[in-house]
Write a protein that holds these residues in place. Structure first.
Motif, PDB file in Angstrom:
ATOM      1  N   GLN A 192      12.914 -23.793   9.852  1.00 15.84           N
ATOM      2  CA  GLN A 192      11.677 -23.256   9.275  1.00 15.84           C
ATOM      3  C   GLN A 192      11.940 -22.710   7.872  1.00 15.84           C
ATOM      4  O   GLN A 192      13.051 -22.281   7.556  1.00 15.84           O
ATOM      5  N   ASP A 193      10.881 -22.718   7.071  1.00 14.42           N
ATOM      6  CA  ASP A 193      10.933 -22.211   5.698  1.00 14.42           C
ATOM      7  C   ASP A 193      10.957 -20.682   5.739  1.00 14.42           C
ATOM      8  O   ASP A 193       9.915 -20.040   5.733  1.00 14.42           O
ATOM      9  N   GLN A 194      12.135 -20.119   5.825  1.00 13.62           N
ATOM     10  CA  GLN A 194      12.272 -18.660   5.928  1.00 13.62           C
ATOM     11  C   GLN A 194      13.757 -18.296   5.766  1.00 13.62           C
ATOM     12  O   GLN A 194      14.597 -19.160   5.615  1.00 13.62           O
ATOM     13  N   SER A 356       3.289 -19.222  12.923  1.00 10.34           N
ATOM     14  CA  SER A 356       4.219 -20.118  12.252  1.00 10.34           C
ATOM     15  C   SER A 356       5.609 -19.483  12.241  1.00 10.34           C
ATOM     16  O   SER A 356       5.740 -18.329  11.882  1.00 10.34           O
ATOM     17  N   HIS A 357       6.607 -20.238  12.543  1.00 11.23           N
ATOM     18  CA  HIS A 357       6.588 -21.514  13.247  1.00 11.23           C
ATOM     19  C   HIS A 357       7.387 -21.349  14.532  1.00 11.23           C
ATOM     20  O   HIS A 357       8.333 -22.082  14.790  1.00 11.23           O
ATOM     21  N   TYR A 358       7.007 -20.341  15.316  1.00  8.80           N
ATOM     22  CA  TYR A 358       7.748 -20.027  16.552  1.00  8.80           C
ATOM     23  C   TYR A 358       6.960 -18.945  17.286  1.00  8.80           C
ATOM     24  O   TYR A 358       6.126 -18.268  16.670  1.00  8.80           O
ATOM     25  N   GLY A 428       5.201 -27.476  17.197  1.00  6.79           N
ATOM     26  CA  GLY A 428       6.196 -27.099  16.192  1.00  6.79           C
ATOM     27  C   GLY A 428       5.652 -27.437  14.828  1.00  6.79           C
ATOM     28  O   GLY A 428       4.444 -27.663  14.664  1.00  6.79           O
ATOM     29  N   ASN A 429       6.535 -27.500  13.846  1.00  5.89           N
ATOM     30  CA  ASN A 429       6.115 -27.751  12.467  1.00  5.89           C
ATOM     31  C   ASN A 429       7.103 -28.681  11.786  1.00  5.89           C
ATOM     32  O   ASN A 429       8.315 -28.551  11.977  1.00  5.89           O
ATOM     33  N   GLU A 430       6.591 -29.586  11.011  1.00  2.00           N
ATOM     34  CA  GLU A 430       7.400 -30.431  10.135  1.00  2.00           C
ATOM     35  C   GLU A 430       8.698 -30.893  10.787  1.00  2.00           C
ATOM     36  O   GLU A 430       9.795 -30.566  10.324  1.00  2.00           O
ATOM     37  N   ALA A 431       8.522 -31.607  11.851  1.00  2.00           N
ATOM     38  CA  ALA A 431       9.670 -32.108  12.595  1.00  2.00           C
ATOM     39  C   ALA A 431       9.573 -33.621  12.724  1.00  2.00           C
ATOM     40  O   ALA A 431      10.052 -34.209  13.691  1.00  2.00           O
ATOM     41  N   ARG A 469      -4.175 -31.147   9.339  1.00  2.00           N
ATOM     42  CA  ARG A 469      -3.563 -31.489   8.054  1.00  2.00           C
ATOM     43  C   ARG A 469      -3.084 -30.219   7.373  1.00  2.00           C
ATOM     44  O   ARG A 469      -3.541 -29.121   7.671  1.00  2.00           O
ATOM     45  N   MET A 470      -2.183 -30.406   6.416  1.00  2.00           N
ATOM     46  CA  MET A 470      -1.847 -29.277   5.553  1.00  2.00           C
ATOM     47  C   MET A 470      -2.115 -29.632   4.091  1.00  2.00           C
ATOM     48  O   MET A 470      -1.828 -30.731   3.653  1.00  2.00           O
ATOM     49  N   TYR A 471      -2.727 -28.687   3.386  1.00  2.00           N
ATOM     50  CA  TYR A 471      -2.928 -28.774   1.934  1.00  2.00           C
ATOM     51  C   TYR A 471      -3.784 -29.958   1.491  1.00  2.00           C
ATOM     52  O   TYR A 471      -3.648 -30.447   0.370  1.00  2.00           O
ATOM     53  N   ALA A 472      -4.641 -30.458   2.371  1.00  2.00           N
ATOM     54  CA  ALA A 472      -5.569 -31.515   1.945  1.00  2.00           C
ATOM     55  C   ALA A 472      -6.484 -30.926   0.871  1.00  2.00           C
ATOM     56  O   ALA A 472      -6.808 -29.734   0.884  1.00  2.00           O
ATOM     57  N   CYS A 508      -3.963 -26.741   9.353  1.00  2.00           N
ATOM     58  CA  CYS A 508      -2.987 -25.779   9.884  1.00  2.00           C
ATOM     59  C   CYS A 508      -2.374 -24.979   8.740  1.00  2.00           C
ATOM     60  O   CYS A 508      -1.846 -23.895   8.963  1.00  2.00           O
ATOM     61  N   GLU A 509      -2.436 -25.547   7.518  1.00  3.26           N
ATOM     62  CA  GLU A 509      -2.019 -24.788   6.333  1.00  3.26           C
ATOM     63  C   GLU A 509      -2.893 -25.224   5.172  1.00  3.26           C
ATOM     64  O   GLU A 509      -3.181 -26.408   5.010  1.00  3.26           O
ATOM     65  N   TYR A 510      -3.296 -24.268   4.362  1.00  5.08           N
ATOM     66  CA  TYR A 510      -3.985 -24.587   3.117  1.00  5.08           C
ATOM     67  C   TYR A 510      -3.910 -23.353   2.236  1.00  5.08           C
ATOM     68  O   TYR A 510      -3.443 -22.294   2.658  1.00  5.08           O
ATOM     69  N   ALA A 511      -4.350 -23.497   0.986  1.00  2.00           N
ATOM     70  CA  ALA A 511      -4.440 -22.357   0.077  1.00  2.00           C
ATOM     71  C   ALA A 511      -3.112 -21.603  -0.045  1.00  2.00           C
ATOM     72  O   ALA A 511      -2.990 -20.442   0.314  1.00  2.00           O
ATOM     73  N   HIS A 512      -2.120 -22.306  -0.556  1.00  2.00           N
ATOM     74  CA  HIS A 512      -0.774 -21.727  -0.699  1.00  2.00           C
ATOM     75  C   HIS A 512      -0.843 -20.479  -1.574  1.00  2.00           C
ATOM     76  O   HIS A 512      -1.153 -20.552  -2.763  1.00  2.00           O
ATOM     77  N   ALA A 513      -0.508 -19.347  -0.978  1.00  2.00           N
ATOM     78  CA  ALA A 513      -0.782 -18.056  -1.640  1.00  2.00           C
ATOM     79  C   ALA A 513       0.410 -17.539  -2.438  1.00  2.00           C
ATOM     80  O   ALA A 513       0.639 -16.340  -2.534  1.00  2.00           O
ATOM     81  N   VAL A 539      -4.499 -20.039   6.121  1.00  2.00           N
ATOM     82  CA  VAL A 539      -3.898 -19.891   4.788  1.00  2.00           C
ATOM     83  C   VAL A 539      -2.378 -19.837   4.936  1.00  2.00           C
ATOM     84  O   VAL A 539      -1.852 -19.242   5.877  1.00  2.00           O
ATOM     85  N   TRP A 540      -1.694 -20.474   3.996  1.00  2.00           N
ATOM     86  CA  TRP A 540      -0.245 -20.294   3.937  1.00  2.00           C
ATOM     87  C   TRP A 540       0.052 -19.263   2.866  1.00  2.00           C
ATOM     88  O   TRP A 540      -0.146 -19.556   1.710  1.00  2.00           O
ATOM     89  N   GLU A 541       0.481 -18.085   3.178  1.00  2.00           N
ATOM     90  CA  GLU A 541       0.719 -17.514   4.459  1.00  2.00           C
ATOM     91  C   GLU A 541       0.366 -16.044   4.395  1.00  2.00           C
ATOM     92  O   GLU A 541      -0.067 -15.566   3.341  1.00  2.00           O
ATOM     93  N   ASN A 572      11.962 -18.345  -5.160  1.00  2.00           N
ATOM     94  CA  ASN A 572      10.898 -17.446  -4.703  1.00  2.00           C
ATOM     95  C   ASN A 572       9.811 -18.176  -3.916  1.00  2.00           C
ATOM     96  O   ASN A 572       8.723 -17.664  -3.748  1.00  2.00           O
ATOM     97  N   PHE A 573      10.153 -19.373  -3.410  1.00  3.38           N
ATOM     98  CA  PHE A 573       9.166 -20.107  -2.608  1.00  3.38           C
ATOM     99  C   PHE A 573       8.858 -19.371  -1.293  1.00  3.38           C
ATOM    100  O   PHE A 573       7.913 -19.717  -0.587  1.00  3.38           O
ATOM    101  N   VAL A 574       9.669 -18.359  -1.025  1.00  2.00           N
ATOM    102  CA  VAL A 574       9.461 -17.577   0.208  1.00  2.00           C
ATOM    103  C   VAL A 574       8.515 -16.389  -0.062  1.00  2.00           C
ATOM    104  O   VAL A 574       8.234 -15.592   0.818  1.00  2.00           O
ATOM    105  N   MET A 575       8.032 -16.294  -1.298  1.00  3.50           N
ATOM    106  CA  MET A 575       7.119 -15.205  -1.681  1.00  3.50           C
ATOM    107  C   MET A 575       5.741 -15.811  -1.884  1.00  3.50           C
ATOM    108  O   MET A 575       5.279 -15.987  -3.012  1.00  3.50           O
ATOM    109  N   ASP A 576       5.114 -16.187  -0.785  1.00  4.45           N
ATOM    110  CA  ASP A 576       3.848 -16.914  -0.898  1.00  4.45           C
ATOM    111  C   ASP A 576       2.798 -16.340   0.040  1.00  4.45           C
ATOM    112  O   ASP A 576       2.049 -17.071   0.673  1.00  4.45           O
ATOM    113  N   GLY A 577       2.781 -15.010   0.078  1.00  2.00           N
ATOM    114  CA  GLY A 577       1.891 -14.367   1.030  1.00  2.00           C
ATOM    115  C   GLY A 577       0.652 -13.743   0.406  1.00  2.00           C
ATOM    116  O   GLY A 577       0.577 -13.492  -0.792  1.00  2.00           O
TER     117      GLY A 577
HETATM  118  C1  GAL Z   1       4.604 -26.185   4.553  1.00  2.00           C
HETATM  119  C2  GAL Z   1       5.431 -25.638   5.665  1.00  2.00           C
HETATM  120  C3  GAL Z   1       5.549 -24.147   5.589  1.00  2.00           C
HETATM  121  C4  GAL Z   1       5.903 -23.735   4.197  1.00  2.00           C
HETATM  122  C5  GAL Z   1       4.885 -24.244   3.250  1.00  2.00           C
HETATM  123  C6  GAL Z   1       5.193 -23.947   1.815  1.00  2.00           C
HETATM  124  O1  GAL Z   1       4.821 -27.530   4.373  1.00  2.00           O
HETATM  125  O2  GAL Z   1       4.929 -26.007   6.914  1.00  2.00           O
HETATM  126  O3  GAL Z   1       6.509 -23.727   6.506  1.00  2.00           O
HETATM  127  O4  GAL Z   1       7.134 -24.279   3.870  1.00  2.00           O
HETATM  128  O5  GAL Z   1       4.844 -25.638   3.321  1.00  2.00           O
HETATM  129  O6  GAL Z   1       5.352 -22.609   1.558  1.00  2.00           O
END
Ligand code: GAL
Length: 998
Positions: A192-194, A356-358, A428-431, A469-472, A508-513, A539-541, A572-577
Motif C-alpha cells: 500500500q501507498d504508505q 483504504s487499504h486494509y 483490496g487495492n491495486e493488485a 474507477r479511480m480518478y476518472a 473508489c478514489e477521486y479528487a487527489h487532495a 476522496v483520496w484521502e 511528499n506523495f504521502v501528504m495528500d490529505g
Molecule cells: C491510488 C492508490 C492510492 C494512492 C493514490 C495516490 O492509485 O490506490 O493508494 O496511492 O493513488 O495518492
C-alpha cells in the motif's frame, strides 16, 4: 487445560506455502466480539531487541532467557517510531517495493524485532476450555513462543490472528516471546501507498474461552417496509445450548434449545439503521457460560439494476479514503483520536469511509456503526509493485498464493461481518487481476449474500458487483452516467462492456487532495444529481501521513518520504490529505463540506426552494436561519420557517423582506444548523448554507482618460504616494516596493505533476506546468522601464517585463492619479505574442518592509474566510473577514501557493490591529474582481522550500493583487485543471483606490 494441536516449526517464510493459514495453533477467523469471557490485555511495556537480520539465535524464546539487558518498548507501537531512531527509521514508498522484486524472497537485511514479556494468569483460568492469545495487528510476519514452546506463526499485518495456547499456559507467571520480521513473503501483499512501519502495532490479548461458550456469532440484519429481520448464525458446541438472543428494547427474547433451532426472526416496530440516522439496538447472545454483546442496525443492502440501495433507497457516497495514520503513533489506534476524527468527518458532511487499504482497528467499526457511515471495508491486499514488471509473477494470479489470499479475505470478512456500517466488501487495492482475486470474491459471495463485492482492478467486471474507477475525469463520468461509457470501456469486449455498464458506478478514489487542492469538486458532485447510476465516491484521502520530526535546529515538522534517508522513496506523495498531519482541516475539506451539503437552495425573486438531498433522514433535526448584510455587516436576521422535508422532498418558502442598501452590497444568507447537539457536533453547527446577492446593479465608474502626458521623473508626491523616477517608494509615509508584475506562484503539487493524463485540459503530456513556467522564466522576470510620464496629478509608467533568454514579454502600463476620491492605480497588463503555456497568475506585487509597525494582518470585504481558486469557490462566501498574516497561509507539508482570496472589494492592511492602508478594488470592464494574497514570503521564496522550516526568516509582508489565478485541478494524481478554469496569457486590468486614515 486441553492439549493443543501439533506445532509446526516455522521460520521466516521463504516459500509462499508458509504463508498459508493454519500454521501451528492458529485458529480459524471469527468475529471480533465483545464478550464477558475473562481476558487480559498484554498491552504495555515489553522487552525488546532489534537485530539487523532474521538469523539471530532463537535462544531468546526460552522461558528462562535473561532479557534484563534489553530495552523496553510499548506494545502496541512501531519500533521505527520508538527510541528516536535507535531502532531504524520509517520508509515511504508508493508503488515500488523498498526491496528487490524477488518474490517470495526478501533481503537478508531484514530488521527483526524480538519481544518478550511476562504475564500472570489467575488460577480459575484452569477451568477454561481453551486459552487464546490474540494479536490484532503485527507487521509483517511473526512467530510466537509461550513458556519456551513455539506456538505458531502468522502474517497479514492488519488482520487478527488467534493462537490456541491452552496446552502451554499455566496459572501464575507465563512468558510470551514474539519474533517479528519487517519483511516477509507477506510484504509482497502489503504494498500500500504508505509508510512501512514494522512491529506489534495493535493490541495483544489473552482470552479464556469458557466451556459451553460462544465461539462466534453473526446476526445478519435486514429491514423491509418497517419490519426488521435477524438472521442468526451461532457457532458453539451443541453442549453449549440453549442459546438465548435478547434485544431488550424490542422485547425480543428467543431461546434456541439446539443448534437446529437457530432460525431467522422478524421484528416489528424497528427503526432502520442508516449513515444519517444510525439507530442501533443493544443485543445479547448468551449461553450459560458466556454472553456476547452486539449492537444491531437494521438495514438491507442490495443492488437493483444499476442502483446501489440501502433499505430500498439509492446511496450517494460522500466518502473519504481513510488510512490509519498519526504523526507520532503511525498506525497505532487511539480510540479518542479516532472518535474525534470521525466526528470531524461528520461535521464536514462526509457520510462514507473506504478503509483504504486494509481493515482498520476493529473498534473503528463500532464507532462507524454508532456515528453513522457507509463503510467499504477493504482487505489487506496490494501488490502494486508488480505493475512495473508488467504484472509478471503477480501473487493475485499465481495459484501458489491462493491460500494466502483466501486467508486474508476470510479474516477480513469474519472479523467485521456484524457491523451494519459495512455495506460493501472490497478485495483490496491495486493488485492487478487474476484467479486468486476471483476466488476471493467467490468466497465472499458464498459467505455473505447480503453485501456486494468491490475491487477496482477488475476492469472487465468479471467477479465484482459494482463498476469502480479511480480518478476518472468529469467528461468520462458523464459518458458513464449517460450512455454507458462505451469509450471508457474500450479495453472490454462488447459483452464485458455491457456487463460493466449494467452495474452501479462509484469512484473508489477521486479528487487527489495533495497540497493545495483539489479543484473541481463541485463538478463531480453535479454528476451524482444528473445520473442515478453514478453513486459518488471517496476522496483520496482523508489525512496527510506526516511523521513528526525535528529539523537540525530542533524546529518540529512533519516528515515525508526521503526525510529519513530512504534508499528509494516517493517524496511528499504521502501528504495528500484533506487534513494536515496535525488534524487541521484544509480549505479543500471546507470546499468538500460545501459541495456535499445535504440541502439544495434555489433562490427565486421572492422565495427560496429548499430540497432535502439526504438518503433517508428528514429535516426535523435542522433549524433555518437567515440574515441580511450590507457590505458584510449584518443588519437583519431571523428564523426561516420551513415544513419538515422528507428525503428527496422540497418546499418553497417566501423570503423575508430584504432591506436593500442603496450604496452597499446587500447579501441574503440562509443557514441550516443543527437544532440540537449530536454525538458529533453541538447545537447550532452549520450543516448547509447559501447566499443570494440582493444588491441592485451598480455601474462601474469609468477610468479618467488623459492625453496631456509629458515626460516625467525625479521625485513626485500624489496624495499619500511618493515616487522617485516613476517608482513608488512610500505610501502614507510607509516604505513600499513595487508594484511589480507577478506571474509566478509557488507551484502546487498539482502544478508540479508531469502526468501524461492531459485530456480535457491545457496541460502538456509528460511535462509539468511548473517546469514550463520555470522554462519560460515566470519565476525570474526582469523589467525595463520604457517610459515615465506625468500629467496634472497623474503619473504613468510603461514597463517591458520578460525573462532572461526569452523573447515573449509583457507590457505593463501603470497610471497613478489623484482624484477627489483619493489615489487610484490603474494597471493594464498586456502579454506579447509567443507565450505558450497557461499562467499561474496575473498579478502585481507590493512589498512592505517591516518598519516600526509591520503589516501583520488584513481585514477585507470579499470572498472568505479561507483561500479560494477558480475551481474551488464553493466554500467561500461574500462577507467581511479579518485574519493575521500567519493565518492567511495554509501550512502545507511542502510549501506552495496558498492564501488567495477571490472576489475582493475592499482590503485594509493591519498593523497590530490598526488599519494602515485601505485598498478598494474596482471591477474591471467585464465586472471581474481581483483576488489578494498577503504573505510573509514571495512566491519565489516559497517555491524554494521543501518544508516549512526551510522558509527564510522574513522582514517583509508581500501583498499580491491578482487579476486572475489559474485553477487547482488534481493532476498530482488525476485530471488537470479543466479548460474553463485555466488561465491563459491574456490582457488584464487591475484598478485600485488606495487611501489611509489621516
Ligand atoms: C491510488 C492508490 C492510492 C494512492 C493514490 C495516490 O492509485 O490506490 O493508494 O496511492 O493513488 O495518492
Amino acid at each position: 487445560m486441553r492439549k493443543s494441536r501439533d506445532l509446526l516449526s516455522s521460520r521466516l517464510p521463504t516459500h509462499v506455502s508458509d504463508l498459508a493459514p493454519g500454521r501451528g495453533a492458529l485458529r480459524p477467523a471469527r468475529s471480533w466480539l465483545h464478550s464477558d469471557a475473562p481476558s487480559r490485555s498484554l498491552d504495555g511495556p515489553w522487552r525488546f531487541r532489534l537485530s539487523p537480520t532474521a538469523s539471530e539465535a532463537e535462544d531468546f524464546a526460552a522461558e528462562g532467557f535473561d532479557d534484563r539487558g534489553w530495552d523496553s518498548v510499548p506494545v502496541p507501537s512501531h519500533w521505527v517510531l520508538q527510541g528516536d531512531g535507535a531502532y531504524g527509521r520509517p520508509v515511504y514508498t508508493n508503488i515500488r517495493y523498498p526491496f528487490p522484486l524477488d518474490p517470495p524472497h526478501v533481503p537478508d537485511e531484514n530488521p527483526t524485532g524480538d519481544y518478550r514479556r511476562h504475564f500472570g494468569l489467575p488460577a480459575d483460568w484452569s477451568d477454561a476450555e481453551c486459552v487464546v492469545l490474540r494479536f490484532d495487528g503485527v507487521e509483517s510476519f511473526f512467530r510466537v513462543w509461550v513458556n519456551g514452546t513455539e506456538i505458531g506463526s502468522a502474517s497479514g499485518s492488519r488482520l487478527a490472528h488467534e493462537f490456541d495456547v491452552t496446552s502451554v499456559v499455566r496459572p501464575g507467571d507465563n512468558v510470551v516471546a514474539v519474533r517479528v520480521h519487517q519483511w516477509s513473503a507477506g510484504s509482497y501483499l502489503e504494498d500500500q501507498d504508505q509508510w512501512w512501519l514494522p512491529g506489534i502495532f495493535r493490541d495483544v490479548t489473552v482470552i479464556a474461552r469458557p466451556a459451553g461458550g460462544i465461539e462466534d456469532v453473526w446476526l445478519r440484519t435486514g429491514f423491509d417496509d418497517g419490519q426488521g429481520r435477524v438472521d442468526p448464525e451461532v457457532t458453539a458446541e451443541p453442549a453449549a445450548f440453549p442459546v438465548t438472543l435478547r434485544i431488550p428494547e424490542l422485547g425480543v427474547e428467543r431461546v434456541w434449545a439446539t443448534p437446529a433451532d437457530v432460525a431467522p426472526l422478524d421484528v416489528a416496530g424497528v427503526e432502520p439503521w442508516s449513515a444519517e440516522r444510525p439507530r442501533l439496538y443493544d443485543a445479547t447472545v448468551s449461553t450459560a457460560a458466556e454472553t456476547v454483546s452486539l449492537r444491531l442496525g437494521f438495514r438491507t443492502v442490495e443492488i437493483s439494476g444499476d442502483r446501489f440501495l440501502v433499505n430500498g433507497r439509492r446511496v450517494v457516497f460522500h466518502g473519504m479514503n481513510r488510512h490509519e495514520a498519526h504523526p507520532e503513533r503511525g498506525r497505532v489506534f487511539d480510540e479518542e483520536h479516532a472518535r474525534a476524527d470521525l466526528a470531524r468527518m461528520k461535521r464536514f458532511n462526509v457520510n462514507a469511509i473506504r478503509t483504504s487499504h486494509y481493515p482498520p482497528h476493529p473498534r473503528l467499526l463500532d464507532l462507524a456503526d454508532e456515528l453513522g457511515f457507509w463503510v467499504v471495508l477493504e482487505c489487506d491486499l496490494e501488490t502494486h509493485g508488480f505493475e512495473d514488471a508488467g504484472w509478471a509473477g503477480n501473487p493475485c494470479d499465481d495459484p501458489a498464493w491462493r491460500e494466502a489470499l483466501l486467508d486474508r479475505i476470510r479474516r477480513t470478512v469474519e472479523r467485521d461481518k456484524n457491523h451494519p456500517s459495512v455495506v460493501i466488501w472490497s478485495l483490496g487495492n491495486e493488485a492487478g487481476t487474476g484467479g486468486n482475486l476471483a476466488a476471493m470474491s467467490a468466497w465472499v459471495h458464498a459467505r455473505d449474500t447480503g453485501r456486494p463485492v468491490h475491487y477496482e482492478g477488475d476492469h472487465t467486471g468479471e467477479y465484482t458487483d459494482v463498476y469502480s474507477r479511480m480518478y476518472a475525469s468529469v467528461p468520462e463520468i458523464e459518458q458513464i452516467g449517460a450512455e454507458g461509457a462505451r469509450s471508457a470501456l474500450a479495453h472490454c469486449t462488447p459483452a464485458q462492456s455491457a456487463r460493466q455498464r449494467a452495474k452501479p458506478f462509484l469512484l473508489c478514489e477521486y479528487a487527489h487532495a495533495m497540497g493545495n487542492g483539489p479543484g473541481g469538486l463541485d463538478e463531480y458532485e453535479a454528476l451524482v444529481h444528473a445520473y442515478p447510476r453514478v453513486h459518488g465516491g471517496f476522496v483520496w484521502e482523508w489525512r496527510d501521513h506526516g511523521i513528526l520530526a525535528g529539523a537540525p535546529d530542533g524546529t518540529p515538522y512533519y516528515a515525508y518520504g526521503g526525510d529519513f534517508g530512504e534508499v528509494v522513496h516517493d517524496g511528499n506523495f504521502v501528504m495528500d490529505g484533506m487534513l494536515l498531519s496535525d488534524d487541521v482541516p484544509t480549505p479543500g475539506l471546507h470546499e468538500f463540506k460545501a459541495v456535499a451539503q445535504p440541502l439544495r437552495f434555489g433562490f427565486g425573486d421572492d422565495g427560496v426552494t429548499v430540497t432535502n438531498l439526504r438518503h433517508s433522514a428528514d429535516t426535523s433535526d435542522l433549524r433555518f436561519r437567515w440574515r441580511v448584510e450590507h457590505d458584510g455587516t449584518p443588519v437583519d436576521g431571523g428564523d426561516l420557517e420551513l415544513p419538515v422535508l422528507g428525503p428527496g422532498g422540497s418546499a418553497r418558502v417566501p423570503l423575508p423582506p430584504i432591506r436593500v442598501s442603496p450604496d452597499a452590497e446587500t447579501w441574503f444568507t440562509v443557514d441550516a444548523v443543527l437544532a440540537a447537539g449530536t454525538a458529533w457536533a453541538p447545537e447550532g453547527h452549520l450543516v448547509a448554507t447559501a447566499q443570494r446577492d440582493a444588491s441592485p446593479p451598480r455601474a462601474v465608474p469609468a477610468a479618467r482618460p488623459r492625453t496631456d502626458w509629458r515626460p516625467g521623473g525625479g521625485t513626485l508626491t500624489l496624495g499619500i504616494a511618493e515616487f522617485v523616477d516613476g517608482s513608488l517608494v512610500r505610501l502614507a509615509g510607509r516604505a513600499v516596493t513595487g508594484p511589480r508584475l507577478e506571474l509566478f506562484r509557488a507551484p502546487t503539487d498539482n502544478d508540479e505533476s508531469a502526468s501524461d493524463r492531459v485530456e480535457d485540459s491545457d496541460a502538456v503530456a509528460g511535462v509539468s506546468h511548473a517546469d514550463l513556467w520555470r522554462r519560460d522564466g515566470l519565476d525570474r522576470l526582469v523589467t525595463r522601464r520604457v517610459r515615465v510620464e506625468q500629467a496634472a496629478r497623474s503619473l504613468r509608467t510603461i514597463d517591458r517585463v520578460a525573462a532572461a533568454g526569452s523573447a515573449p514579454s509583457v507590457t505593463v502600463e501603470s497610471v497613478w492619479s489623484l482624484g477627489d476620491d483619493g489615489l487610484e492605480l490603474l494597471v493594464e497588463i498586456e502579454p506579447s505574442r509567443g507565450w505558450r503555456t497557461v499562467w499561474p497568475r496575473i498579478g502585481i506585487r507590493f512589498g512592505f518592509p517591516d518598519g516600526t509597525a509591520p503589516v501583520d494582518g488584513a481585514e477585507w470585504f470579499g470572498l472568505g474566510p479561507l483561500e479560494s481558486y477558480p475551481d474551488s469557490l464553493r466554500a467561500a462566501r461574500t462577507g467581511r473577514f479579518t485574519a493575521g498574516v500567519g493565518d492567511l497561509s495554509v501550512g502545507y507539508a511542502r510549501p506552495q501557493e496558498t492564501g488567495h482570496r477571490s472576489g475582493l472589494r475592499r482590503l485594509t492592511l493591519l498593523s497590530g490591529g490598526t488599519g494602515v492602508l485601505h485598498v478598494e478594488a474596482v471591477p474591471d470592464r467585464s465586472g471581474r474582481r481581483p483576488g489578494f494574497t498577503l504573505s510573509r514570503h514571495t512566491p519565489q521564496q516559497t517555491a524554494r522550500a521543501g518544508h516549512p522550516f526551510e522558509l527564510p526568516d522574513s522582514t517583509t509582508s508581500h501583498l499580491i493583487i491578482d487579476a486572475a489565478q489559474h485553477g487547482l485541478g488534481s493532476r498530482s494524481c488525476g485530471p488537470d485543471v479543466r479548460p474553463a478554469f485555466a488561465l491563459r496569457p491574456e490582457a488584464r486590468t487591475i484598478r485600485l483606490r488606495i487611501t489611509a486614515d489621516r
